[in-house]
Design a protein around this motif. Structure first.
Motif, PDB file in Angstrom:
ATOM      1  N   MET A   1       0.843  -1.189   0.000  1.00 11.99           N
ATOM      2  CA  MET A   1       0.000   0.000   0.000  1.00 11.99           C
ATOM      3  C   MET A   1       0.884   1.247   0.000  1.00 11.99           C
ATOM      4  SD  MET A   1      -2.703   1.189   2.995  1.00 11.99           S
ATOM      5  CE  MET A   1      -3.203  -0.509   3.194  1.00 11.99           C
ATOM      6  N   LYS A   2       0.453   2.228  -0.781  1.00  9.53           N
ATOM      7  CA  LYS A   2       1.141   3.525  -0.768  1.00  9.53           C
ATOM      8  C   LYS A   2       0.182   4.562  -0.199  1.00  9.53           C
ATOM      9  CE  LYS A   2       4.575   3.055  -4.412  1.00  9.53           C
ATOM     10  NZ  LYS A   2       5.687   3.109  -3.483  1.00  9.53           N
ATOM     11  N   LEU A   3       0.685   5.339   0.735  1.00 10.53           N
ATOM     12  CA  LEU A   3      -0.097   6.382   1.393  1.00 10.53           C
ATOM     13  C   LEU A   3       0.573   7.724   1.099  1.00 10.53           C
ATOM     14  CD1 LEU A   3      -0.278   4.270   4.570  1.00 10.53           C
ATOM     15  CD2 LEU A   3      -2.339   5.049   3.429  1.00 10.53           C
ATOM     16  N   TYR A   4      -0.138   8.568   0.362  1.00  8.69           N
ATOM     17  CA  TYR A   4       0.390   9.881  -0.018  1.00  8.69           C
ATOM     18  C   TYR A   4      -0.211  10.947   0.896  1.00  8.69           C
ATOM     19  CZ  TYR A   4       1.946   7.656  -4.346  1.00  8.69           C
ATOM     20  OH  TYR A   4       2.555   6.838  -5.274  1.00  8.69           O
ATOM     21  N   VAL A 134      -5.832   1.807   7.333  1.00  7.06           N
ATOM     22  CA  VAL A 134      -4.809   0.849   6.909  1.00  7.06           C
ATOM     23  C   VAL A 134      -5.346  -0.584   6.990  1.00  7.06           C
ATOM     24  CG1 VAL A 134      -2.549  -0.110   7.521  1.00  7.06           C
ATOM     25  CG2 VAL A 134      -2.886   2.376   7.453  1.00  7.06           C
ATOM     26  N   ASP A 135      -6.055  -0.889   8.053  1.00  9.37           N
ATOM     27  CA  ASP A 135      -6.577  -2.249   8.251  1.00  9.37           C
ATOM     28  C   ASP A 135      -7.646  -2.634   7.236  1.00  9.37           C
ATOM     29  OD1 ASP A 135      -4.887  -2.564  10.399  1.00  9.37           O
ATOM     30  OD2 ASP A 135      -6.433  -2.228  11.924  1.00  9.37           O
ATOM     31  N   HIS A 136      -8.352  -1.642   6.670  1.00  5.00           N
ATOM     32  CA  HIS A 136      -9.472  -1.936   5.774  1.00  5.00           C
ATOM     33  C   HIS A 136      -9.206  -1.532   4.328  1.00  5.00           C
ATOM     34  CE1 HIS A 136     -11.379  -1.869   9.801  1.00  5.00           C
ATOM     35  NE2 HIS A 136     -12.001  -2.927   9.299  1.00  5.00           N
ATOM     36  N   THR A 137      -7.936  -1.344   3.967  1.00  3.40           N
ATOM     37  CA  THR A 137      -7.569  -0.983   2.602  1.00  3.40           C
ATOM     38  C   THR A 137      -6.718  -2.105   2.014  1.00  3.40           C
ATOM     39  OG1 THR A 137      -7.612   1.368   3.196  1.00  3.40           O
ATOM     40  CG2 THR A 137      -6.467   0.783   1.172  1.00  3.40           C
ATOM     41  N   LEU A 138      -6.952  -2.421   0.766  1.00  2.20           N
ATOM     42  CA  LEU A 138      -6.215  -3.492   0.106  1.00  2.20           C
ATOM     43  C   LEU A 138      -4.721  -3.182   0.052  1.00  2.20           C
ATOM     44  CD1 LEU A 138      -8.636  -4.182  -2.887  1.00  2.20           C
ATOM     45  CD2 LEU A 138      -8.380  -5.527  -0.789  1.00  2.20           C
ATOM     46  N   ASP A 139      -3.914  -4.227   0.161  1.00  2.84           N
ATOM     47  CA  ASP A 139      -2.462  -4.068   0.220  1.00  2.84           C
ATOM     48  C   ASP A 139      -1.864  -3.362  -0.995  1.00  2.84           C
ATOM     49  OD1 ASP A 139      -2.375  -5.255   2.681  1.00  2.84           O
ATOM     50  OD2 ASP A 139      -1.786  -7.227   1.939  1.00  2.84           O
ATOM     51  N   ASN A 140      -2.444  -3.582  -2.165  1.00  4.67           N
ATOM     52  CA  ASN A 140      -1.859  -2.999  -3.378  1.00  4.67           C
ATOM     53  C   ASN A 140      -2.485  -1.657  -3.749  1.00  4.67           C
ATOM     54  OD1 ASN A 140      -4.328  -3.997  -4.112  1.00  4.67           O
ATOM     55  ND2 ASN A 140      -3.630  -4.984  -5.992  1.00  4.67           N
ATOM     56  N   SER A 141      -3.219  -1.053  -2.836  1.00  2.00           N
ATOM     57  CA  SER A 141      -3.899   0.221  -3.091  1.00  2.00           C
ATOM     58  C   SER A 141      -2.966   1.411  -2.907  1.00  2.00           C
ATOM     59  CB  SER A 141      -5.089   0.385  -2.145  1.00  2.00           C
ATOM     60  OG  SER A 141      -6.060  -0.598  -2.386  1.00  2.00           O
ATOM     61  N   LEU A 159       4.098   6.691  13.553  1.00  3.98           N
ATOM     62  CA  LEU A 159       4.753   5.677  12.719  1.00  3.98           C
ATOM     63  C   LEU A 159       6.263   5.649  12.903  1.00  3.98           C
ATOM     64  CD1 LEU A 159       2.879   6.135   9.300  1.00  3.98           C
ATOM     65  CD2 LEU A 159       2.305   4.613  11.210  1.00  3.98           C
ATOM     66  N   PHE A 160       6.847   6.823  13.105  1.00  2.38           N
ATOM     67  CA  PHE A 160       8.306   6.963  13.207  1.00  2.38           C
ATOM     68  C   PHE A 160       8.644   7.784  14.445  1.00  2.38           C
ATOM     69  CE2 PHE A 160       7.005   7.024   8.691  1.00  2.38           C
ATOM     70  CZ  PHE A 160       7.510   5.795   8.303  1.00  2.38           C
ATOM     71  N   PRO A 161       8.535   7.182  15.642  1.00  5.43           N
ATOM     72  CA  PRO A 161       8.689   7.941  16.888  1.00  5.43           C
ATOM     73  C   PRO A 161      10.064   8.585  17.073  1.00  5.43           C
ATOM     74  CG  PRO A 161       8.347   5.588  17.327  1.00  5.43           C
ATOM     75  CD  PRO A 161       8.188   5.785  15.868  1.00  5.43           C
ATOM     76  N   GLU A 162      11.027   8.143  16.302  1.00  7.48           N
ATOM     77  CA  GLU A 162      12.358   8.753  16.393  1.00  7.48           C
ATOM     78  C   GLU A 162      12.372  10.160  15.807  1.00  7.48           C
ATOM     79  OE1 GLU A 162      12.186   6.691  12.406  1.00  7.48           O
ATOM     80  OE2 GLU A 162      11.501   6.239  14.431  1.00  7.48           O
ATOM     81  N   ASN A 182       3.775  -5.820   4.460  1.00 16.85           N
ATOM     82  CA  ASN A 182       4.011  -6.841   5.495  1.00 16.85           C
ATOM     83  C   ASN A 182       3.933  -6.249   6.901  1.00 16.85           C
ATOM     84  OD1 ASN A 182       4.437  -8.814   3.502  1.00 16.85           O
ATOM     85  ND2 ASN A 182       6.584  -8.201   3.315  1.00 16.85           N
ATOM     86  N   ARG A 183       2.908  -5.419   7.109  1.00 13.86           N
ATOM     87  CA  ARG A 183       2.645  -4.796   8.412  1.00 13.86           C
ATOM     88  C   ARG A 183       3.796  -3.909   8.891  1.00 13.86           C
ATOM     89  NH1 ARG A 183      -1.895  -6.515  10.371  1.00 13.86           N
ATOM     90  NH2 ARG A 183      -1.471  -5.938  12.508  1.00 13.86           N
ATOM     91  N   HIS A 184       4.519  -3.339   7.936  1.00 10.05           N
ATOM     92  CA  HIS A 184       5.657  -2.466   8.248  1.00 10.05           C
ATOM     93  C   HIS A 184       5.560  -1.180   7.418  1.00 10.05           C
ATOM     94  CE1 HIS A 184       9.731  -1.244   9.239  1.00 10.05           C
ATOM     95  NE2 HIS A 184       9.946  -1.061   7.963  1.00 10.05           N
TER      96      HIS A 184
END
Length: 192
Positions: A1-4, A134-141, A159-162, A182-184
């Motif tokens: 999945m790509k999130l813009y 994220v949980d309800h969107t297809l992986d390749n979306s 997502l990136f606490p650092e 892969n949940r990452h």
């Protein structure tokens, strides 16, 4: 999945450095040009779903970035409201609410400005809404989120606490792309 992640175009309140979140302010001419620039960056990219906050500035931005596309309003993308401080700049707030201003500066995540939603409630709304997306969107979306800097900071810091919260930037006219595989979560493109 790509999130813009795309920040709405500039408003006059941005230029005047006013506090706002729930005030429904339109984008200005510079904001329109910024959105047209983002539009050119997305030419040829397949976007499956577009989400915007409930504020007019994100709707106007989306319509310039993705013309003639359907979008959904997602309230979890709404910016934090500043209550009685909305529409005021820092000097005006300090003059009108000196004690409250100092308390907020000392603890911006713990102190709630007058008539404002508690920050922790705002943060939890964003995080739970994003996780549900994220949980309800297809992986390749591929999903575009047209939203606000504060909302983007909450998600990115989660997502990136650092990455220090206040140092997370997304310039108007740019986008950030996050991959979810892969949940990452990983950064594809940052503020480009």
């Amino acid at each position: 999945m790509k999130l813009y992640f795309i920040r709405h175009g500039e408003t006059d309140y941005n230029v005047q450095r006013k506090f706002y979140g729930t005030d429904d302010v339109s984008i200005n001419q510079t904001g329109q040009k910024q959105c047209e620039l983002v539009h050119t960056k997305f030419k040829g990219r397949a976007i499956d779903k577009i989400l915007v906050s409930s504020r007019i500035r994100t709707h106007q931005s989306e319509e310039l970035i993705f013309p003639n596309r359907q979008y959904e309003v997602a309230h979890f993308l709404d910016e934090w409201g500043f209550g009685e401080w909305e529409g005021l700049d820092a000097d005006q707030i300090q003059a009108k609410f000196p004690v409250e201003w100092e308390r907020w500066l000392a603890d911006p995540f713990g102190y709630t400005p007058p008539a404002s939603e508690p920050y922790v409630k705002h943060e939890n709304r964003i995080k739970s809404g994003f996780r549900a997306l994220v949980d309800h969107t297809l992986d390749n979306s591929s999903v575009a989120l047209v939203t606000h800097l504060g909302t983007i900071r909450v998600i990115m810091h989660d997502l990136f606490p650092e990455k220090p919260f206040w140092e997370i930037q997304l310039t108007q006219g740019n986008y950030t792309c996050i991959n979810y595989t892969n949940r990452h979560f990983s950064v594809d493109t940052w503020n480009k």
